[in-house]
Motif scaffolding. Sequence first.
Motif, PDB file in Angstrom:
ATOM      1  N   GLY A  47       0.845  -1.191   0.000  1.00 16.63           N
ATOM      2  CA  GLY A  47       0.000   0.000   0.000  1.00 16.63           C
ATOM      3  C   GLY A  47       0.875   1.233   0.000  1.00 16.63           C
ATOM      4  N   MET A  48       0.328   2.302  -0.529  1.00 13.26           N
ATOM      5  CA  MET A  48       1.119   3.515  -0.615  1.00 13.26           C
ATOM      6  C   MET A  48       1.111   4.233   0.714  1.00 13.26           C
ATOM      7  SD  MET A  48       0.041   5.081  -4.145  1.00 13.26           S
ATOM      8  CE  MET A  48      -0.661   4.047  -5.380  1.00 13.26           C
ATOM      9  N   ILE A  49       2.138   5.060   0.920  1.00 17.27           N
ATOM     10  CA  ILE A  49       2.164   5.864   2.137  1.00 17.27           C
ATOM     11  C   ILE A  49       1.130   6.980   1.960  1.00 17.27           C
ATOM     12  CG2 ILE A  49       3.583   7.498   3.431  1.00 17.27           C
ATOM     13  CD1 ILE A  49       5.858   5.543   2.988  1.00 17.27           C
ATOM     14  N   VAL A  50       0.310   7.146   2.984  1.00 19.17           N
ATOM     15  CA  VAL A  50      -0.761   8.136   2.859  1.00 19.17           C
ATOM     16  C   VAL A  50      -0.470   9.303   3.794  1.00 19.17           C
ATOM     17  CG1 VAL A  50      -3.223   8.504   3.237  1.00 19.17           C
ATOM     18  CG2 VAL A  50      -2.436   6.391   2.184  1.00 19.17           C
ATOM     19  N   LEU A  51      -0.570  10.513   3.259  1.00 21.43           N
ATOM     20  CA  LEU A  51      -0.409  11.722   4.068  1.00 21.43           C
ATOM     21  C   LEU A  51      -1.790  12.312   4.308  1.00 21.43           C
ATOM     22  CD1 LEU A  51       2.591  13.344   2.127  1.00 21.43           C
ATOM     23  CD2 LEU A  51       2.710  11.867   4.134  1.00 21.43           C
ATOM     24  N   ASN A  52      -1.885  13.202   5.297  1.00 22.96           N
ATOM     25  CA  ASN A  52      -3.170  13.861   5.514  1.00 22.96           C
ATOM     26  C   ASN A  52      -2.936  15.300   5.963  1.00 22.96           C
ATOM     27  OD1 ASN A  52      -2.623  13.897   8.275  1.00 22.96           O
ATOM     28  ND2 ASN A  52      -3.474  11.829   8.495  1.00 22.96           N
ATOM     29  N   LYS A  53      -4.005  15.998   6.363  1.00 27.29           N
ATOM     30  CA  LYS A  53      -3.849  17.429   6.607  1.00 27.29           C
ATOM     31  C   LYS A  53      -2.962  17.723   7.819  1.00 27.29           C
ATOM     32  CE  LYS A  53      -8.084  18.076   9.141  1.00 27.29           C
ATOM     33  NZ  LYS A  53      -9.339  18.740   9.239  1.00 27.29           N
ATOM     34  N   ASN A  54      -2.698  16.713   8.635  1.00 23.61           N
ATOM     35  CA  ASN A  54      -1.790  16.935   9.766  1.00 23.61           C
ATOM     36  C   ASN A  54      -0.325  16.740   9.378  1.00 23.61           C
ATOM     37  OD1 ASN A  54      -3.956  17.385  11.459  1.00 23.61           O
ATOM     38  ND2 ASN A  54      -4.288  15.172  11.660  1.00 23.61           N
ATOM     39  N   SER A  55      -0.091  16.231   8.170  1.00 22.44           N
ATOM     40  CA  SER A  55       1.306  16.022   7.765  1.00 22.44           C
ATOM     41  C   SER A  55       1.969  17.375   7.552  1.00 22.44           C
ATOM     42  CB  SER A  55       1.375  15.242   6.452  1.00 22.44           C
ATOM     43  OG  SER A  55       0.580  14.097   6.540  1.00 22.44           O
ATOM     44  N   GLY A  56       3.219  17.448   7.965  1.00 23.79           N
ATOM     45  CA  GLY A  56       3.928  18.724   7.862  1.00 23.79           C
ATOM     46  C   GLY A  56       4.719  18.816   6.576  1.00 23.79           C
ATOM     47  N   ARG A  57       5.360  19.965   6.432  1.00 25.01           N
ATOM     48  CA  ARG A  57       6.200  20.233   5.274  1.00 25.01           C
ATOM     49  C   ARG A  57       7.320  19.189   5.165  1.00 25.01           C
ATOM     50  NH1 ARG A  57       8.281  25.091   2.418  1.00 25.01           N
ATOM     51  NH2 ARG A  57      10.473  24.553   2.436  1.00 25.01           N
ATOM     52  N   HIS A  58       7.855  18.807   6.320  1.00 19.54           N
ATOM     53  CA  HIS A  58       8.957  17.861   6.317  1.00 19.54           C
ATOM     54  C   HIS A  58       8.492  16.481   5.802  1.00 19.54           C
ATOM     55  CE1 HIS A  58      12.744  16.183   7.439  1.00 19.54           C
ATOM     56  NE2 HIS A  58      12.116  15.195   8.053  1.00 19.54           N
ATOM     57  N   GLY A  59       7.308  16.058   6.297  1.00 19.33           N
ATOM     58  CA  GLY A  59       6.770  14.758   5.871  1.00 19.33           C
ATOM     59  C   GLY A  59       6.510  14.756   4.373  1.00 19.33           C
ATOM     60  N   LEU A  60       5.979  15.883   3.890  1.00 17.34           N
ATOM     61  CA  LEU A  60       5.703  15.987   2.452  1.00 17.34           C
ATOM     62  C   LEU A  60       7.012  15.915   1.673  1.00 17.34           C
ATOM     63  CD1 LEU A  60       3.764  16.625   0.080  1.00 17.34           C
ATOM     64  CD2 LEU A  60       4.188  19.043   0.511  1.00 17.34           C
ATOM     65  N   LYS A  61       8.003  16.671   2.136  1.00 13.43           N
ATOM     66  CA  LYS A  61       9.297  16.710   1.424  1.00 13.43           C
ATOM     67  C   LYS A  61       9.919  15.311   1.390  1.00 13.43           C
ATOM     68  CE  LYS A  61      13.374  18.769   0.148  1.00 13.43           C
ATOM     69  NZ  LYS A  61      14.010  17.632  -0.417  1.00 13.43           N
ATOM     70  N   SER A  62       9.881  14.588   2.529  1.00 13.77           N
ATOM     71  CA  SER A  62      10.560  13.288   2.486  1.00 13.77           C
ATOM     72  C   SER A  62       9.818  12.304   1.589  1.00 13.77           C
ATOM     73  CB  SER A  62      10.854  12.694   3.862  1.00 13.77           C
ATOM     74  OG  SER A  62       9.813  12.900   4.695  1.00 13.77           O
ATOM     75  N   ARG A  63       8.480  12.398   1.531  1.00 16.32           N
ATOM     76  CA  ARG A  63       7.767  11.498   0.603  1.00 16.32           C
ATOM     77  C   ARG A  63       8.091  11.863  -0.854  1.00 16.32           C
ATOM     78  NH1 ARG A  63       7.357   6.863  -0.208  1.00 16.32           N
ATOM     79  NH2 ARG A  63       5.744   6.164  -1.597  1.00 16.32           N
TER      80      ARG A  63
END
Length: 517
Positions: A327-343
């Motif tokens: 399954g893919m890693i899922v982000l949501n509205k609580n994910s931060g800039r850092h989490g987005l960048k690393s994905r």
Amino acid sequence: MRSDDKVLIFDTTLRDGEQSPGVALGTNEKLEIARALERMRVDFIEAGFPASSPGDFESVTAIAKEVRGTAIAGLARAVGGDVDACWDAVKHAAQPRIHVFLSSSDIHILHQLEKDREQVLEMARSQVARAAKHCSDVEFSPMDATRSEPEYVFRMLTECIDAGATTVNIPDTVGYAIPEEFGDFIRQIQEKVPNIHKAVISVHCHNDLGLAVGNSLAAVRAGARQIETCINGIGERAGNASLEEVVMSIKTRGDFFGLSTNVDTTQIHRTSRLVSQLTGMSVQPNKAIVGANAFRHQSGIHQHGVTKLRETYEIIDAHDIGLSRGGMIVLNKNSGRHGLKSRLDELGYEITSEELDRVFVAFKDLADKKGEIDDRDLDALVSEERRTVEDVYKLDLLQVSCGNQLIPTATVRIIGPEGKIAETTSTGTGPVDASYRAINGLIGVPNHLVEYTVNSVTEGIDAQGEVTVRIEAADRTFVGRAADTDIVVASARALLNALNRLLAHMPREQQEVWANP
Ligand code: KIV
Ligand code: ZN
């Protein structure tokens, strides 16, 4: 470099692939694809056709300067100016190659070149010799080889190898060959070309009969050791042999071929997505290896088998092409800039900090609307961001009213060069038609819509809709793409994206085209 059990992969996504109708890549987009191909460890990147346009010259030069881990080739017709321009562009590469081509079939020689066979032979010989003075790595292609008289091709290859060609590439230019016949042709080349041992035999197959991969593999069985490919099989008309199909066939059926390539297959999935996003050419769901359905099982019997033992119904492990199964890693509205960048890093995006700022805003906005954001959403967000930045005309406002009791009406406001704003209202048969009439009313470039498709980026009613349009103008096709949770907005942006690409091909002084400012 030469090993009898290695098949070299010469990728021409940036040259033949870019010749796909409707595709026009900028230098930055080409650089991004070239870096992905380097990561994938293809042996050669054909970066473009330097003499064909200043833009191509610029991008081949940029790739040659920057992409150091892979040999960089440029294409040249067998004329002095082309060969010299090609060298000027590829000479910066760590390992440059000049690829000279000239037709060998009578139909091309008589009707296109308007010459005779002896004149053509002399052009081929002298221009290969010219290329060899510049560069120790020269490839020669007798174009339309499969519709040429074999004896003439043998002669041409012999003379070109004597003149300095180190690779001879056999193009099935119009996709006419049949695998058995093509394999025999490659065997005959080895028998009838006396100096063939001095060159690597390559093949370049087009897919007009759906046989490009089959022909390439038959050629390999017969002794060819370089295959020319494009990611997702894109290219002129029905395209070229697809890299992922060729490479995965050789890997999966190692028992049969006894051969291997240098390609890191775990880069296949991500590179396929990148090429699809940047070229605007979608991958059909049932496409081998990289199609959305390639690892999906519908029938209960198959699903049952695969859960017990993957190999019951799968010949390829999805991990081998870089697809994560769990399954893919899922982000949501609580994910931060850092989490987005690393994905985004994991997905292979080289994203600047300004781009990240903008993608993060769009990400938050989307997460508010639909909750969970997966990799497919991220692909759509990044490409949307990149497209919009390059667009000169941008959608500022779109408001539509429609319904079963209303005349569909759209108000569109566009921001153009130097911040000029124009707005108009139109009616149409539906909200998309009304919006398109309004946009075309504002930007006065005649064009004809030939294709309009909407696909859902992910599952679910709240998914983003990705719209692809093709427009024709002045005998060329331009693709536009956009994604949004509102498909009317995505439709308007996709048309603007196609119009922006069209305008980029017009002379600068004609690029300001308000019809109704
Ligand atoms: O299809 C073809 O013949 C080509 C040559 C330039 C190799 O693309
Ligand atoms: Zn071709």
